[in-house]
Design a protein around this motif. Sequence first.
Motif, PDB file in Angstrom:
ATOM      1  N   VAL A 192       0.804  -1.290  -0.186  1.00  0.00           N
ATOM      2  CA  VAL A 192      -0.264  -0.472  -0.080  1.00  0.00           C
ATOM      3  C   VAL A 192       0.760   1.073   0.014  1.00  0.00           C
ATOM      4  CG1 VAL A 192      -1.797  -1.303   0.961  1.00  0.00           C
ATOM      5  CG2 VAL A 192       0.029   0.012   2.439  1.00  0.00           C
ATOM      6  N   GLU A 193       0.625   2.495  -0.568  1.00  0.00           N
ATOM      7  CA  GLU A 193       1.335   3.706  -1.218  1.00  0.00           C
ATOM      8  C   GLU A 193       0.020   4.852  -0.195  1.00  0.00           C
ATOM      9  OE1 GLU A 193       3.319   5.346  -4.156  1.00  0.00           O
ATOM     10  OE2 GLU A 193       1.687   5.818  -4.065  1.00  0.00           O
ATOM     11  N   ILE A 194       0.493   5.070   1.314  1.00  0.00           N
ATOM     12  CA  ILE A 194      -0.433   6.753   1.761  1.00  0.00           C
ATOM     13  C   ILE A 194       0.804   7.639   1.794  1.00  0.00           C
ATOM     14  CG2 ILE A 194      -1.096   7.638   4.337  1.00  0.00           C
ATOM     15  CD1 ILE A 194      -0.118   4.658   5.339  1.00  0.00           C
ATOM     16  N   ARG A 195      -0.382   8.774   0.528  1.00  0.00           N
ATOM     17  CA  ARG A 195       0.025  10.058   0.472  1.00  0.00           C
ATOM     18  C   ARG A 195      -0.356  10.879   1.528  1.00  0.00           C
ATOM     19  NH1 ARG A 195       2.460  10.547  -4.263  1.00  0.00           N
ATOM     20  NH2 ARG A 195       2.687   8.785  -5.817  1.00  0.00           N
ATOM     21  N   ALA A 196       0.317  12.108   1.943  1.00  0.00           N
ATOM     22  CA  ALA A 196      -0.184  12.816   2.678  1.00  0.00           C
ATOM     23  C   ALA A 196       0.737  14.003   2.871  1.00  0.00           C
ATOM     24  CB  ALA A 196      -0.081  12.092   3.962  1.00  0.00           C
ATOM     25  N   GLY A 197      -0.210  14.514   1.073  1.00  0.00           N
ATOM     26  CA  GLY A 197      -0.116  16.167   0.815  1.00  0.00           C
ATOM     27  C   GLY A 197       0.398  17.099   1.272  1.00  0.00           C
ATOM     28  N   TYR A 198      -0.093  16.909   2.698  1.00  0.00           N
ATOM     29  CA  TYR A 198      -0.385  17.883   3.844  1.00  0.00           C
ATOM     30  C   TYR A 198       0.898  18.870   3.950  1.00  0.00           C
ATOM     31  CZ  TYR A 198      -1.087  14.596   7.168  1.00  0.00           C
ATOM     32  OH  TYR A 198      -0.711  14.104   7.357  1.00  0.00           O
ATOM     33  N   ILE A 199       1.537  17.756   4.481  1.00  0.00           N
ATOM     34  CA  ILE A 199       3.118  17.625   4.708  1.00  0.00           C
ATOM     35  C   ILE A 199       4.046  16.720   4.021  1.00  0.00           C
ATOM     36  CG2 ILE A 199       2.124  17.695   7.210  1.00  0.00           C
ATOM     37  CD1 ILE A 199       2.430  14.423   7.228  1.00  0.00           C
ATOM     38  N   GLY A 200       3.960  16.774   2.102  1.00  0.00           N
ATOM     39  CA  GLY A 200       4.255  16.354   1.538  1.00  0.00           C
ATOM     40  C   GLY A 200       5.342  14.958   1.855  1.00  0.00           C
ATOM     41  N   THR A 201       4.241  14.488   2.247  1.00  0.00           N
ATOM     42  CA  THR A 201       5.669  12.690   2.614  1.00  0.00           C
ATOM     43  C   THR A 201       4.323  11.475   1.755  1.00  0.00           C
ATOM     44  OG1 THR A 201       5.812  13.545   4.756  1.00  0.00           O
ATOM     45  CG2 THR A 201       5.389  11.199   4.499  1.00  0.00           C
ATOM     46  N   THR A 202       5.066  10.540   1.426  1.00  0.00           N
ATOM     47  CA  THR A 202       4.960   9.702   0.178  1.00  0.00           C
ATOM     48  C   THR A 202       5.054   8.006   1.685  1.00  0.00           C
ATOM     49  OG1 THR A 202       4.584  10.567  -1.240  1.00  0.00           O
ATOM     50  CG2 THR A 202       4.361   8.284  -1.579  1.00  0.00           C
ATOM     51  N   ILE A 203       4.406   7.492   1.870  1.00  0.00           N
ATOM     52  CA  ILE A 203       4.618   6.179   2.989  1.00  0.00           C
ATOM     53  C   ILE A 203       4.605   5.001   2.336  1.00  0.00           C
ATOM     54  CG2 ILE A 203       4.192   4.665   4.987  1.00  0.00           C
ATOM     55  CD1 ILE A 203       4.119   7.491   6.329  1.00  0.00           C
ATOM     56  N   ALA A 204       5.317   3.934   2.079  1.00  0.00           N
ATOM     57  CA  ALA A 204       5.222   2.686   0.928  1.00  0.00           C
ATOM     58  C   ALA A 204       4.890   1.414   2.302  1.00  0.00           C
ATOM     59  CB  ALA A 204       5.940   2.481   0.327  1.00  0.00           C
ATOM     60  N   VAL A 205       4.113   0.804   2.575  1.00  0.00           N
ATOM     61  CA  VAL A 205       4.296  -0.335   3.025  1.00  0.00           C
ATOM     62  C   VAL A 205       4.286  -1.746   2.564  1.00  0.00           C
ATOM     63  CG1 VAL A 205       2.799  -1.378   5.593  1.00  0.00           C
ATOM     64  CG2 VAL A 205       3.230   1.234   5.191  1.00  0.00           C
ATOM     65  N   ARG A 206       5.058  -2.928   2.803  1.00  0.00           N
ATOM     66  CA  ARG A 206       4.993  -3.719   1.691  1.00  0.00           C
ATOM     67  C   ARG A 206       4.657  -5.317   2.806  1.00  0.00           C
ATOM     68  NH1 ARG A 206       7.180  -3.657  -3.262  1.00  0.00           N
ATOM     69  NH2 ARG A 206       7.747  -1.223  -4.097  1.00  0.00           N
ATOM     70  N   GLN A 207       4.860  -5.843   2.379  1.00  0.00           N
ATOM     71  CA  GLN A 207       5.286  -7.683   3.090  1.00  0.00           C
ATOM     72  C   GLN A 207       5.635  -8.076   2.162  1.00  0.00           C
ATOM     73  OE1 GLN A 207       2.188  -9.332   4.993  1.00  0.00           O
ATOM     74  NE2 GLN A 207       2.568 -11.348   4.973  1.00  0.00           N
ATOM     75  N   ALA A 208       6.748  -8.729   2.180  1.00  0.00           N
ATOM     76  CA  ALA A 208       7.307 -10.165   2.015  1.00  0.00           C
ATOM     77  C   ALA A 208       7.817 -11.038   2.142  1.00  0.00           C
ATOM     78  CB  ALA A 208       9.051  -8.828   0.804  1.00  0.00           C
ATOM     79  N   GLY A 209       7.343 -12.099   2.101  1.00  0.00           N
ATOM     80  CA  GLY A 209       7.795 -13.436   3.299  1.00  0.00           C
ATOM     81  C   GLY A 209       6.966 -13.257   4.356  1.00  0.00           C
ATOM     82  N   ARG A 210       7.859 -13.439   5.143  1.00  0.00           N
ATOM     83  CA  ARG A 210       7.364 -13.443   7.013  1.00  0.00           C
ATOM     84  C   ARG A 210       7.501 -11.865   7.466  1.00  0.00           C
ATOM     85  NH1 ARG A 210       3.173 -14.724   7.442  1.00  0.00           N
ATOM     86  NH2 ARG A 210       3.123 -15.001   8.793  1.00  0.00           N
ATOM     87  N   GLN A 211       7.476 -10.529   6.791  1.00  0.00           N
ATOM     88  CA  GLN A 211       8.206  -9.539   7.312  1.00  0.00           C
ATOM     89  C   GLN A 211       7.526  -8.604   6.668  1.00  0.00           C
ATOM     90  OE1 GLN A 211      10.474  -7.142   5.463  1.00  0.00           O
ATOM     91  NE2 GLN A 211       9.856  -7.355   3.653  1.00  0.00           N
ATOM     92  N   LEU A 212       7.471  -7.073   7.235  1.00  0.00           N
ATOM     93  CA  LEU A 212       6.442  -6.352   7.020  1.00  0.00           C
ATOM     94  C   LEU A 212       8.535  -4.906   6.748  1.00  0.00           C
ATOM     95  CD1 LEU A 212       3.708  -5.829   9.364  1.00  0.00           C
ATOM     96  CD2 LEU A 212       3.558  -6.795   6.877  1.00  0.00           C
ATOM     97  N   SER A 213       7.631  -4.044   5.946  1.00  0.00           N
ATOM     98  CA  SER A 213       8.554  -3.089   5.036  1.00  0.00           C
ATOM     99  C   SER A 213       8.575  -2.196   4.990  1.00  0.00           C
ATOM    100  CB  SER A 213       9.512  -3.248   3.784  1.00  0.00           C
ATOM    101  OG  SER A 213       8.881  -3.668   2.756  1.00  0.00           O
ATOM    102  N   PHE A 214       8.700  -0.599   5.264  1.00  0.00           N
ATOM    103  CA  PHE A 214       8.243   0.315   5.693  1.00  0.00           C
ATOM    104  C   PHE A 214       9.705   1.439   4.931  1.00  0.00           C
ATOM    105  CE2 PHE A 214       9.324   4.406   7.580  1.00  0.00           C
ATOM    106  CZ  PHE A 214       7.426   5.826   7.937  1.00  0.00           C
ATOM    107  N   SER A 215       8.901   2.376   4.379  1.00  0.00           N
ATOM    108  CA  SER A 215       9.680   3.324   3.576  1.00  0.00           C
ATOM    109  C   SER A 215       9.038   4.804   3.379  1.00  0.00           C
ATOM    110  CB  SER A 215       9.730   2.809   1.801  1.00  0.00           C
ATOM    111  OG  SER A 215      10.726   1.389   1.538  1.00  0.00           O
TER     112      SER A 215
END
Length: 410
Positions: free
Chosen positions: A257-280
């Motif tokens: 999933v991708e979360i866009r927070a335009g009011y603070i100029g920020t974009t976040i990506a959350v992923r699952q690959a295998g048995r782990q989550l990642s954050f960018s």
Amino acid sequence: MGMGRAAHSRSPGQLENSGLFLRAFLLLFLLRHVSSQCKILRCNSEYVAATLHLRGPERGAAFCTALRSYSLCTRRTARTCRGDLAFHSAVHGIEDLMIQNNCSKEGPTAPPRPRPAAPNAAHGFESLDICDYERSFLYKHGRPPGFQHCAAFGDPHIRTFHDDFHTCRVEGSWPLLDNDYLFVQATSSPVAKGSNATVTSKLTIIFKNMKECIDQKVYQAELDNVPAAFQDGSVDGGARPGGSSLSIRELSPGRHVEIRAGYIGTTIAVRQAGRQLSFSIRAAEEVARAFTEEQDLQLCVGGCPHSQRMSRSPRGRGRVPAETARALCREMLPVEDVYFQSCVFDVVTSGDANFTMAAHGALEDARLFLPDAEKLHIFQAGGGCQLSSPSFLLLILLLPCGFWAGLLHF
């Protein structure tokens, strides 16, 4: 009639006296010398200022809001205030006053102080543009804003806003971010029974209330549950005029999933690959730096603590031979940088080939989020000495880390 609190019921006069006593106590401690590391005096003074003019029966909701803000402030400074008399007295005083005034621990806290208006702002500038950070910044400063990138994936491996790269042994819950706009917490658990390595199994992201733009929103992802909605079921920032400046979309069902927070100029990506989550995250520089001294523990800012850092050099017997892991990782990551090293480490440690996807996804996010493409690849020897300068890539690959250390020392 209260339920379960009869023993604490007091007359209005007693409640008022308790409040006055706490204020007098706090003002007294404002005058004493306290270690510069403990910020309880700041919490005390903010509480006194917030309640000084509250009077009569109508003060209830505002008083509870001030107490919750006071409690939050003490929690943020708790690490540096252990053993401080003023701090422990304040904590007990807050608990007593919340009981006496029937204040819930859950509820709104005081809003952040309003920012001063930009000088010489033209009347033609639309009020809703405050919820479009990039446009607003360009209007005020005459240039686009700067951005920073942070990521957490795999073991976890942390790429900080300053392009440092650490592999961490952290277990339990740790804050990736804690500033005026965002709170991001990663919860880690062992990658395998008896292993020192850990992976992120839960992510909690709080988009803090911004009066002009959004209601507070909470996003939570766990293994096998990466929803395309906030915790309340919504997919935007709420009913406020700028609510559309926060949005969430699903790029891969249940996986990305991708979360866009335009009011603070920020974009976040959350992923699952295998048995782990990642954050960018790609965050505006102003947003990434909007925190106080009490909010100093952020993995995206300082990396993982020194005592929790691990070498990525394969040691001992893993679940997969190192050469097999290298071959698997090379299929997804042809450049042998820190992402490749992280991939090899994770596959050797876990025995799960899906970790190649975790490192690859983090690299793809970096490719999208990094403001400077020259900083995409970071080169380190065994997870220790950092060798990052893409312009001298060939020389770096040929010379050992010790050569550079000696040269710099000389």
